[in-house]
Design an enzyme around this catalytic site. Sequence first.
Site, short mmCIF file in Angstrom:
data_model
loop_
_atom_site.label_atom_id
_atom_site.label_comp_id
_atom_site.label_asym_id
_atom_site.label_seq_id
_atom_site.Cartn_x
_atom_site.Cartn_y
_atom_site.Cartn_z
N ALA A 137 2.89 5.77 -14.36
CA ALA A 137 3.82 4.68 -15.07
C ALA A 137 3.99 3.71 -13.86
O ALA A 137 4.01 2.40 -14.08
CB ALA A 137 5.05 5.20 -15.31
N TYR B 134 3.83 8.70 -11.69
CA TYR B 134 2.65 8.04 -10.76
C TYR B 134 2.01 7.06 -11.76
O TYR B 134 1.93 5.86 -11.46
CB TYR B 134 1.89 8.96 -10.14
CG TYR B 134 0.96 8.27 -9.09
CD1 TYR B 134 1.34 7.99 -7.91
CD2 TYR B 134 -0.40 8.21 -9.36
CE1 TYR B 134 0.45 7.48 -6.91
CE2 TYR B 134 -1.21 7.59 -8.52
CZ TYR B 134 -0.72 7.40 -7.03
OH TYR B 134 -1.77 7.01 -6.32
N ASN C 187 0.85 -1.11 0.05
CA ASN C 187 0.23 -0.11 -0.11
C ASN C 187 0.83 1.32 0.08
O ASN C 187 0.53 2.43 -0.55
CB ASN C 187 -0.79 -0.01 1.32
CG ASN C 187 -1.48 1.31 1.57
OD1 ASN C 187 -2.51 1.90 1.01
ND2 ASN C 187 -0.75 2.13 2.75
P1 NDP Z 1 -0.99 8.68 2.67
O1 NDP Z 1 -0.18 9.84 2.18
O2 NDP Z 1 -2.12 9.16 3.35
O3 NDP Z 1 0.01 7.78 3.42
C1 NDP Z 1 1.07 7.04 2.72
C2 NDP Z 1 1.34 5.97 3.76
O4 NDP Z 1 2.82 5.53 2.85
C3 NDP Z 1 1.91 6.32 4.85
O5 NDP Z 1 1.87 5.35 6.00
C4 NDP Z 1 3.50 6.63 4.66
O6 NDP Z 1 4.45 6.39 5.73
C5 NDP Z 1 3.84 5.63 3.60
N1 NDP Z 1 4.97 5.60 2.89
C6 NDP Z 1 5.39 6.62 1.72
N2 NDP Z 1 6.56 6.36 1.46
C7 NDP Z 1 7.11 5.36 2.04
C8 NDP Z 1 8.28 4.41 2.07
N3 NDP Z 1 9.27 4.93 1.13
N4 NDP Z 1 8.62 3.43 2.96
C9 NDP Z 1 7.52 2.92 3.55
N5 NDP Z 1 6.35 3.71 3.74
C10 NDP Z 1 5.93 4.94 3.23
O7 NDP Z 1 -1.44 7.97 1.25
P2 NDP Z 1 -2.71 7.31 0.97
O8 NDP Z 1 -3.35 6.40 2.21
O9 NDP Z 1 -3.81 8.14 0.28
O10 NDP Z 1 -2.23 6.15 -0.19
C11 NDP Z 1 -2.18 4.80 0.03
C12 NDP Z 1 -2.03 4.12 -1.27
O11 NDP Z 1 -3.20 4.25 -2.10
C13 NDP Z 1 -0.80 4.77 -1.99
O12 NDP Z 1 0.05 3.80 -2.75
C14 NDP Z 1 -1.40 5.58 -3.03
O13 NDP Z 1 -0.71 5.81 -4.35
C15 NDP Z 1 -2.73 4.85 -3.18
N6 NDP Z 1 -3.85 5.54 -3.61
C16 NDP Z 1 -4.42 6.64 -3.01
C17 NDP Z 1 -5.58 7.47 -3.52
C18 NDP Z 1 -6.04 8.66 -2.67
O14 NDP Z 1 -6.73 9.31 -3.40
N7 NDP Z 1 -5.76 9.03 -1.54
C19 NDP Z 1 -6.03 7.14 -5.00
C20 NDP Z 1 -5.56 6.11 -5.67
C21 NDP Z 1 -4.24 5.35 -5.02
P3 NDP Z 1 4.89 7.74 6.80
O15 NDP Z 1 3.65 7.90 7.44
O16 NDP Z 1 5.89 7.07 7.93
O17 NDP Z 1 5.17 8.70 5.97
#
Ligand code: NDP
Length: 239
Positions: A154, A152, A87
């Site tokens: 890609a 993103y 995720n």
């Molecule tokens: P958030 O920005 O709310 O949360 C992102 C999460 O990813 C956090 O827990 C963050 O950890 C973690 N993270 C980011 N980079 C890393 C890394 N390098 N290593 C480990 N953990 C990492 O995102 P969302 O909950 O919105 O998104 C979750 C997923 O859903 C993503 O893959 C996103 O692309 C996808 N998505 C989201 C959409 C949306 O509208 N929200 C739409 C479509 C897809 P930390 O808290 O430590 O920073």
Amino acid sequence: MYALVTGGSRGIGRAISVRLAQMGYHVIINYQSKKEEAEKTLELVRQTGSDGELMPFDVSNRDESRNALLSWQQAHADEYIEVLVNNAGIRQDGLLVLMDSTAFERVIATNLLSFYNVTQPLLEQMIWHHYGRIINIASLSGITGQAGQCNYSAAKGGLIAATKALAHEIAKKNITVNAVAPGFIRTDMVAGLDENGLKEKIPMRRFGEPEEVAELVAFLASRNASYITGECITISGGV
Ligand code: NDP
């Protein structure tokens, strides 16, 4: 029963962690830097009556990911992670004509190379136990493409293709691999966007909630989803 949710500290990953805990999983909550948020998720997981633990590592870093996962496996010789939710993700938008290579590579590394970094070390145990569920959180952008998101789109498109390929590889081992492609979901990731303007383009006229995505992930992670593999299911309010 163990489940790992990458990026479990906030947003969609937090909701998935709680939902898997409700299913009885001990949830391993991965995050990168926001320890306090990860601890909040752990608290919510414990409130379900289940348990969990934190496992910080950078999913874009192959050695860091591998070391964290293999250390866990060594410490739990008789257990294995049977549900993996890839995720964790970031976006760093911009038109390609202006985008520097760092923004392109960082987004690919965090959203796509992470699939290899986290999934590969866990596969052997899933195959050995003849059971597993892998769910990759992609995005609508990975299906349709989105202006300002070449990097993103890609990464997420690649993740969907990898989902299908891996599903073919391990279907006979009773391991399913599916992707979920959300539209706009109300989390920190979309905090800066113009929700009022954008929701006009969504048939359901609203952003989704993390819990709504978690419900779909929970189904795919369950034993009930036993004959679904290699799919990418969108969850977008009709977009
Ligand atoms: P958030 O920005 O709310 O949360 C992102 C999460 O990813 C956090 O827990 C963050 O950890 C973690 N993270 C980011 N980079 C890393 C890394 N390098 N290593 C480990 N953990 C990492 O995102 P969302 O909950 O919105 O998104 C979750 C997923 O859903 C993503 O893959 C996103 O692309 C996808 N998505 C989201 C959409 C949306 O509208 N929200 C739409 C479509 C897809 P930390 O808290 O430590 O920073």
